[in-house]
Design an enzyme around this catalytic site. Structure first.
Site, PDB file in Angstrom:
ATOM      1  N   HIS A  41      61.275 -18.655  29.283  1.00 38.54           N
ATOM      2  CA  HIS A  41      61.008 -18.863  30.541  1.00 38.54           C
ATOM      3  C   HIS A  41      61.755 -19.739  31.571  1.00 38.54           C
ATOM      4  CE1 HIS A  41      59.035 -21.205  34.042  1.00 38.54           C
ATOM      5  NE2 HIS A  41      58.010 -20.334  33.665  1.00 38.54           N
TER       6      HIS A  41
ATOM      7  N   ASP B  25      59.635 -26.287  24.040  1.00 36.96           N
ATOM      8  CA  ASP B  25      58.094 -25.577  24.840  1.00 36.96           C
ATOM      9  C   ASP B  25      56.735 -25.236  24.808  1.00 36.96           C
ATOM     10  OD1 ASP B  25      57.023 -24.913  27.641  1.00 36.96           O
ATOM     11  OD2 ASP B  25      58.520 -23.635  27.946  1.00 36.96           O
TER      12      ASP B  25
ATOM     13  N   GLN C 177      52.462 -22.235  26.433  1.00 32.71           N
ATOM     14  CA  GLN C 177      51.414 -21.874  26.333  1.00 32.71           C
ATOM     15  C   GLN C 177      50.969 -22.013  25.371  1.00 32.71           C
ATOM     16  OE1 GLN C 177      50.677 -18.970  29.248  1.00 32.71           O
ATOM     17  NE2 GLN C 177      52.421 -19.621  29.952  1.00 32.71           N
TER      18      GLN C 177
ATOM     19  N   LYS D  38      47.684 -25.721  32.918  1.00 36.83           N
ATOM     20  CA  LYS D  38      47.090 -24.599  31.344  1.00 36.83           C
ATOM     21  C   LYS D  38      46.204 -24.968  30.891  1.00 36.83           C
ATOM     22  CE  LYS D  38      51.910 -23.147  32.490  1.00 36.83           C
ATOM     23  NZ  LYS D  38      51.849 -22.199  33.802  1.00 36.83           N
TER      24      LYS D  38
ATOM     25  N   CYS E 210      59.045 -15.746  35.370  1.00 36.45           N
ATOM     26  CA  CYS E 210      59.744 -16.269  35.262  1.00 36.45           C
ATOM     27  C   CYS E 210      60.664 -15.901  33.504  1.00 36.45           C
ATOM     28  CB  CYS E 210      59.462 -17.967  35.105  1.00 36.45           C
ATOM     29  SG  CYS E 210      58.762 -18.139  36.853  1.00 36.45           S
TER      30      CYS E 210
END
Length: 427
Positions: free
Chosen positions: A140, A217, A220, A243, A383
């Protein structure tokens, strides 16, 4: 397909869906909402909404500063939320830093590494000329641009893993890419565009062999996978509340305490200090050192309720549900003529976000036509423009399922895509 015919779905899925009031909406044209944009933002269960409203109605006050009952209640709720996040990650409470989103958390790390001075351990040090930072082509933008800026400001070199034709990280050159000069390896656990689940532990093992810091990261990953920061290999990890069935405006940075202790302040203001004099200031210990000003209090309360909800379902069950729905969606999409999925074609290798192209129809047009049928998907480069460039496409349409997605909603998507082909007279 009926729910019972698809193994792996959450038990009592229709009961779970009733926890999310927005899923009962009927949209323009009388179409029921089919929400397939959860990788963008997840929907919120009633318990999260109620927890935030209750705090605002009954306990609203600033934290730490107020010497009254409401202030004490608000502070207790805020710190209880920190403890809830720590439990979700299997971390220590003093290792949890609240930010406004994952992007801020990643920027915090990249910036403080540029500013760091003093007595650093062998594993963590200030980034400078000749050092190397390794990322991946599937990141991202929030995990690309901060490292680009860090490289530009310090003279470090930015390098990256490529992507194979089937949407996996190309690890053939891992020993050359992560080498003596590597100081940071920053990568996504689960790609928001390709859906790929990356081998974090394997990559972290190599990074630690050369003394590099591993930044993950997990934006997700946190909604879909059980996460244990004591075993995954990360040194620092970021995710975002909205999320994980929580509110917007709240993110989390987890870091090993020994690493956080060595990082200088990021933002300056109230509560991140110990003593302020006109000549200089001293700073609070972590995590308060990184939480300047009034924090996102009610958002933290909402996040705590969200993680409590997810843990109540069981993250292993959430993950199984995602894999079942993702596999069903991949099969359904394969039945649409002219449709090409970007990324792995096996549900076991990916998360719930599936980006695809439909020959002869622009992704924005696909999303617009689906929206007229009540189906919410995303169109664009999500993104993740470099990942799209790797496959020679400008944009894609992305469906993304979550714990409340049903097989019938996937069927509606497939029918909608067939209708879209007919609408645009694609041969």
């Amino acid at each position: 397909m009926t729910e019972s015919a698809l193994p792996g779905l959450l038990p009592d899925l229709e009961v779970v869906r009733k926890d999310f009031p927005i899923l009962s909406r009927t949209l323009a044209g009388g179409h029921p909402l089919v929400y397939l944009d959860s990788a963008n933002t997840s929907q919120k269960p009633q318990v999260v909404i109620d927890a935030m409203v209750d705090h605002l109605e009954r306990h609203n006050a600033n934290v730490a500063r107020a010497m009254h009952q409401l202030g004490a209640e608000s502070t207790a709720a805020f710190e209880s939320a920190r403890a809830r996040v720590a439990s979700f990650l299997h971390a220590g409470e003093d290792e949890i830093v609240f930010t406004k989103n994952a992007s801020e958390a990643l920027n915090l790390v990249a910036n403080t590494l540029a500013w760091a001075e003093g007595d650093w351990s062998a594993r963590v040090g200030r980034i400078g000329p000749g050092d190397e930072i390794v990322i991946t082509e599937m990141e991202h933008h929030s995990n690309i641009v901060p490292w680009q800026l860090l490289s530009q400001r310090t003279g470090a070199t930015l390098r990256w893993f490529g992507i194979t034709d089937d949407g996996q990280l190309d690890l053939d050159n891992i020993d050359d890419l992560i080498a003596e000069r590597t100081r940071v390896v920053a990568l996504t656990w689960v790609s928001n565009a390709l859906g790929t689940v990356n081998p974090i532990t394997e990559i972290a093992r190599r990074a630690h062999e050369v003394g590099a810091l591993v930044v993950v990261d997990a934006s997700q990953a946190a909604p879909q996978l059980p996460i244990n920061v004591t075993t995954c290999g990360a040194d620092l990890l970021a995710f975002t509340g909205h999320k994980t069935v929580g509110p917007t405006g709240i993110g989390v940075l987890w870091g090993r305490r020994g690493i956080l202790d060595q990082l200088p302040p990021f933002l300056a203001g109230g509560e991140m200090i110990e003593t302020v004099r006109m000549e200089s200031s001293t700073y609070a210990p972590v995590p308060r050192r990184f939480e300047a000003g009034t924090p996102p209090i009610v958002e933290a309360v909402g996040l705590a309720a969200a993680l409590e909800y997810l843990d109540g379902l069981g993250m292993e069950h959430v993950h199984a549900h995602e894999q079942a729905i993702t596999g069903y969606a991949l099969d359904g999409l394969a039945s649409v003529p002219g449709l090409t999925v970007l990324g792995p074609l096996s549900a076991e290798q990916r998360g719930g976000a599936i980006a695809f192209e439909l020959d002869g129809v622009h992704p924005h047009d696909v999303a617009t036509v689906l929206d007229t049928r009540g189906i919410a998907v995303r169109a664009g480069h999500h993104c993740a423009r470099p990942a799209h460039a790797r496959f020679g496409v400008q944009a894609s349409t992305r469906m993304s399922s979550y714990l409340y997605t049903t097989p019938e909603e996937v069927d509606a998507l497939v029918d909608g895509l067939l209708y879209t082909r007919d609408y645009f007279k694609v041969s």
